[in-house]
Design an enzyme around this catalytic site. Structure first.
Site, short mmCIF file in Angstrom:
data_model
loop_
_atom_site.label_atom_id
_atom_site.label_comp_id
_atom_site.label_asym_id
_atom_site.label_seq_id
_atom_site.Cartn_x
_atom_site.Cartn_y
_atom_site.Cartn_z
NE ARG A 1 47.04 39.80 29.13
CZ ARG A 1 46.18 40.56 29.83
NH1 ARG A 1 46.21 40.54 31.16
NH2 ARG A 1 45.30 41.34 29.23
CE LYS B 1 39.21 41.90 32.93
NZ LYS B 1 40.35 42.24 32.05
CE1 TYR C 1 41.31 25.70 63.90
CE2 TYR C 1 40.48 27.49 62.53
CZ TYR C 1 40.37 26.20 63.02
OH TYR C 1 39.32 25.43 62.64
CG MET D 1 36.79 27.87 55.42
SD MET D 1 36.36 26.13 55.21
CE MET D 1 37.95 25.34 55.33
C1 PLP Z 1 40.51 43.58 31.91
C2 PLP Z 1 40.78 44.25 30.63
C3 PLP Z 1 40.31 45.55 30.41
C4 PLP Z 1 39.68 46.40 31.48
O1 PLP Z 1 40.69 46.85 32.34
P1 PLP Z 1 40.39 47.94 33.51
O2 PLP Z 1 41.72 48.27 34.01
O3 PLP Z 1 39.56 47.22 34.52
O4 PLP Z 1 39.66 49.04 32.86
C5 PLP Z 1 40.49 46.10 29.14
N1 PLP Z 1 41.11 45.39 28.16
C6 PLP Z 1 41.59 44.15 28.35
C7 PLP Z 1 42.27 43.43 27.23
C8 PLP Z 1 41.46 43.53 29.60
O5 PLP Z 1 41.94 42.31 29.79
#
Ligand code: PLP
Length: 370
Positions: free
Chosen positions: A139, A40, A266, A313
């Protein structure tokens, strides 16, 4: 954002390190569980497609956070199972079904919306879902078995495939196991009360895989540890050595000597109290190299050099020991000579976690693979 390969501020990503980290986790969990690589957020800044390709033969599936990330992988011929970890808007479920992308089902309400959309969608049959269980993360996910079972029945009635059920731990990276154990118990009880067990029951992220490997069930969801970083920061000791995959380099674009009383940046927050050599580096907060990096350091010629004045920036200034030619290499993350700057060092400086440091580094930074 367009990346800037002509700027000479590359992230250098070691796909070999990533592959080695995957192999080590495979050995560590030491049982028949599947390994799904979490790619992700552009593989935590490492580049989702190159990372997915490099581990395609080493893993059994992939996890992403939204449908577009999943589609990107499918368009680049990633053929293994892909699970979208967050709930998606229901009117896109047919895209998931047509590309064989597995969705997280966070609630009965969500599944009802999907089913209600059915007649507007081109096809939902064989859509795969994994039911999310909220065992204490708070969550997403169902909180009792009755809701999960109602979802299984609804899925069955609409040819939606109940392929998996999973939960997510809130404290797997902490020394105190109370919360972890409570979540584990709650999840295991919920699974026992299901109408039937799906193909995949899973719960472990990197931290749980590293420090609670006995809890790895059908899938280990491997994220940060694949990129070579300790999920706990510095709290827990790693059971095996990880290889960080990410380094960040740049070079000097301008070098000058300033006089006593001259200021830099700055707000004129740096004022020279002696003759000082100053180098300019092409990176700034638009790259995710945030303004609070002022006062931290980089490596030039194997020596630590302080970041002086405000980070702007696109550029920042550093204090040099002497004059260096334009184009002299600058290391922002990585090793140079006997010194190293780690992602964790930066996270500590910023009072945050290594995950955030990597994810903030923007697409403008060109990614080079080796
Ligand atoms: C991001 C995520 C993971 C991976 O987590 P790490 O700590 O990077 O291994 C696993 N399960 C879910 C549901 C996540 O959102």
């Amino acid at each position: 954002m367009k990346s800037s390969p002509h700027r000479h501020t590359p992230a250098i990503i070691s796909l070999t390190a990533i592959q080695n980290n995957v192999k080590k986790m495979r050995q560590h969990i030491n049982k028949k569980a599947e390994l799904w690589a979490v790619v992700k957020a552009n593989a935590y800044g490492h580049g989702a497609v190159p990372v997915a390709r490099s581990v395609h033969e080493l893993v059994d599936g992939f996890c992403v956070s939204n449908l577009d990330e999943a589609i990107e992988l499918r368009h680049h011929l990633i053929t293994k199972p892909i699970l979208v970890l967050s709930g998606i808007v229901p009117d896109n479920a047919d895209i998931a079904a047509s590309l064989n992308i597995t969705l997280t089902a966070p609630s009965l309400d969500w599944l009802k919306l999907i089913v209600a959309q059915e007649k507007n969608l081109t096809g939902l049959s064989n859509l795969k879902i994994h039911i999310a269980v909220d065992s204490g993360m708070g969550r997403i996910g169902v909180r009792d078995a009755a809701e999960a079972n109602a979802m299984i029945e609804l899925a069955d009635a609409h040819s939606i495939v109940f392929d998996g059920i999973f939960t997510h731990f809130a404290t797997a990276d902490e020394a105190d196991n109370h919360k972890f154990d409570a979540q584990k118990t709650k999840f295991d009880e919920m699974v026992k009360s299901l109408l039937r067990r799906p193909k995949y029951v899973h719960s472990t992220n990197s931290a749980a895989g590293l420090w609670h490997s006995e809890q790895v069930q059908d899938i280990e969801r491997l994220g940060i540890a694949m990129y070579g970083l300790n999920p706990s920061g510095e709290t827990l000791e790693l059971p095996y050595e990880l290889e960080p995959a990410f380094s960040l380099k740049s070079e000097l674009t301008h070098v000058k000597m300033i006089e006593v009383g001259d200021t830099v940046g700055y707000g004129a927050t740096f004022r020279a109290t002696e003759e000082t050599w100053v180098g300019t580096v092409s990176i700034g907060y638009a790259d995710g190299w945030t303004r609070d990096m002022q006062g931290f350091h980089v490596l030039v010629d194997g020596k630590f050099c302080e970041i002086i004045g405000r980070v702007s920036m696109d550029q920042m200034c550093i204090k040099l020991e002497k004059a260096y030619p334009l184009g002299t290499p600058v290391t922002l993350i990585g090793r140079e000579g006997e010194h190293e700057i780690t992602t964790q060092d930066i996270a500590d400086w910023r009072h945050t976690i290594n995950y955030e440091v990597l994810c903030l580094l923007s697409d403008r930074i060109y990614r080079e693979y080796k």
